[in-house]
Design an enzyme around this catalytic site. Sequence first.
Site, PDB file in Angstrom:
ATOM      1  CD  GLU A  12      -2.789   1.315   0.574  1.00  0.00           C
ATOM      2  OE1 GLU A  12      -3.617   2.261   0.194  1.00  0.00           O
ATOM      3  OE2 GLU A  12      -3.392   0.325  -0.175  1.00  0.00           O
ATOM      4  CG  ASP A  13       1.259   3.183   3.175  1.00  0.00           C
ATOM      5  OD1 ASP A  13       0.349   3.315   2.282  1.00  0.00           O
ATOM      6  OD2 ASP A  13       0.975   2.672   4.341  1.00  0.00           O
TER       7      ASP A  13
END
Length: 735
Positions: free
Chosen positions: A76-77
């Site tokens: 996700e990051d």
Amino acid sequence: MMRQYELVERVQKYKPDADVALLNKAYVYAMQKHGRQKRASGDPYISHPLEVAAILTDLHLDESTIAVALLHDTIEDTSATRAEIDAFFGEEIGNLVEGLTKIKRLDLVSRKAQQAENLRKLLLSVADDVRVLLVKLADRLHNMRTLYYMRPDKRRRISEETMDIYAPLAGRMGMQDMREELEDLAFQYINSEAYQTIRGKLNDLSDQNHVLVKHIEDELHALLLENGMDDAKVKGRQKKPYSIFNKMQSKSLSFEQLSDVYGFRILVGDVAECYRALGIVHTRWRTVPDRFKDYISNPKQNGYQSLHTTIVGPSRQRIELQIRTRDMHEIAEYGIAAHALYKEGRTHAGDVVSDESSVFSWFRKTIEALAEGDNPEEFLEHTKLELFQDQVFCFTPKGKLIALPKDATPIDFAYAVHTNVGDTCVGAKVNGRTMPLVTRLNNGDEVEIIRSGIQVPPPAWEEIVVTGKARAAIRRATRAAIRKQYSGLGYRILDRAFKRAGKEFSREVLETVLYRLGQKDVEDVIAAVGRNELSSNDVLRAVYPDHKDERVTVKPNTEEGWVSLPSGEGMAFRLPEHDGKIDDMRHFMPLRGLSEGAVVRFAPAGAVPGDRIVGIAEEDDSITIYPIQSPILQHFDDEPNRWIDVRWDIDSTNEKRFRVRVGTSVLNEPGALAKISEKIATLDVNIRAIKMEVVADDFAQVVMDLEVWDLRQLNQTIHQLKLLDCVATVARLFE
């Protein structure tokens, strides 16, 4: 911040043979990927996955789940990819990390449809592997613990989401400690004033009562020792602020009125000792009626087992007791996380349900049923209804156990048995007695459903039921019934339109043009025409693009109350203009509550005996009578001195009719108005004025001022008009 070696040591304490290399590799990978990222608190981002992993070690989860916790934010990051995760850690861990990535953000407040769709993804991922939820809950718990560093608006949004979704999910998975902490953390941001007040009162109470709590513990323990239960353990605990607040709200009590701020647990060795301890306690102290629950013989669907009772105990204090085995206690505290499936090499005693299919299959089945919802918002609503409530346990006449949410009705019970049973339900017997379908069921009720093959569930049932399954089924049945009704009307409209154009109509001709009409199937097209959402000419042109309608259409001309209609399409009548007040009743006043000689008028839309009515005093000292449903009355909300309490004073000898206004949507075809007029005449109703306006190619709007004897005759008239094949809708108008 926790160190890498500390995390490994925590895992090795409960699993000495843990794959340390996997944990170290996951830590190093996450550390490299997150690099110099910072959290809102200013801490290195890697501190978050480490703390999430630490929370899961408290639940004694396997090293694969701990590794997923370390990696859960990488896709996700960071620059990490699913393929890279698979290559380094294997497909199983890759699946879990990707499952968490898909449901990363749940926005409850601002993007409800997106949030609902993401919740669906979460629950479907959980149905495949419950570890997705365990990591997600640990992730949310750490975020809530550090929520102070976020903006106030984000704190509240995240807290509401936690209270509405994550805390109840933790509870449904049996993870009671996590649920209570999530609720308390969310509560302090949602209602900080109430939280601080209750927290302060609990602290004061704790200072006053710590001696009393110890005294009760000692007396309970001594009693069990006297009766040979040497290994029994007794522990008192203070309830959490949100639990206290919730009870105060639901029971309308003040803090000082609460008598069960403290609860006590008795832990014993096996099931037989649970019942023995219960008998010992009940023999010594008086029980509080209707406060005993046996969740050992009837476990909750998440595997929770305990005996619950309330006694008037030492010092005449009201005491809530939970009696359970130590294995049951582990399940009660950690829920599905305590399950043997996720603790390799560990087993539970036979008295605790340990088969994953028993503990978790209910969750899978519920999710599968919820996933059949028609749209994401309904899915969200049904999920909250289905998963996030306390339960009652009822039985079929054959002894099958049916678990339902608190306040469930026989209708919910019928749909829990089978959708078809719910759809055909017309009555119910509860414990052998015929009871209303709105009856709230209690634990242990035996419910027998009375069915009829011609029954269609009324739409009003949707307001009665409490389960998502029942509500979804009622909506589907209602939509199907409405669709069937409008399909018949739509088919006749299309058949007439095609014949007028010299074309042959059939359902088959519509199949090839569905994409042009924006409908999923042929029946949707036909029903849309019946509902006046789609005109017959649009359908005709979709099937035959070269077709030209040669009829002359004249725009409505409402000058002086007249309506001009296309040639041959119907008739028009003048609807007399009003000055806003009609029917001066100076000489006939069938009303009570008025002074003698008062000038009384009825509002333009009229009122009839049987209506609840109210009088409004006018500036010229006259009084206008309105039905209580009239929207005009809202204009007088700030003038209570003008409201007059009036009632009908009509007897069986009454010979006066009363005016009322009715609006209908009818097929725009020759003879439609004649059918309506003929039906009204057969019901002994007079048409005083009528206005007809073509509002679409296929429909006309007819507004009639009728004269009826009373409300019963009016309702009968509306019902009979609805049965006419040329009428789409009928409704009383109040202005």
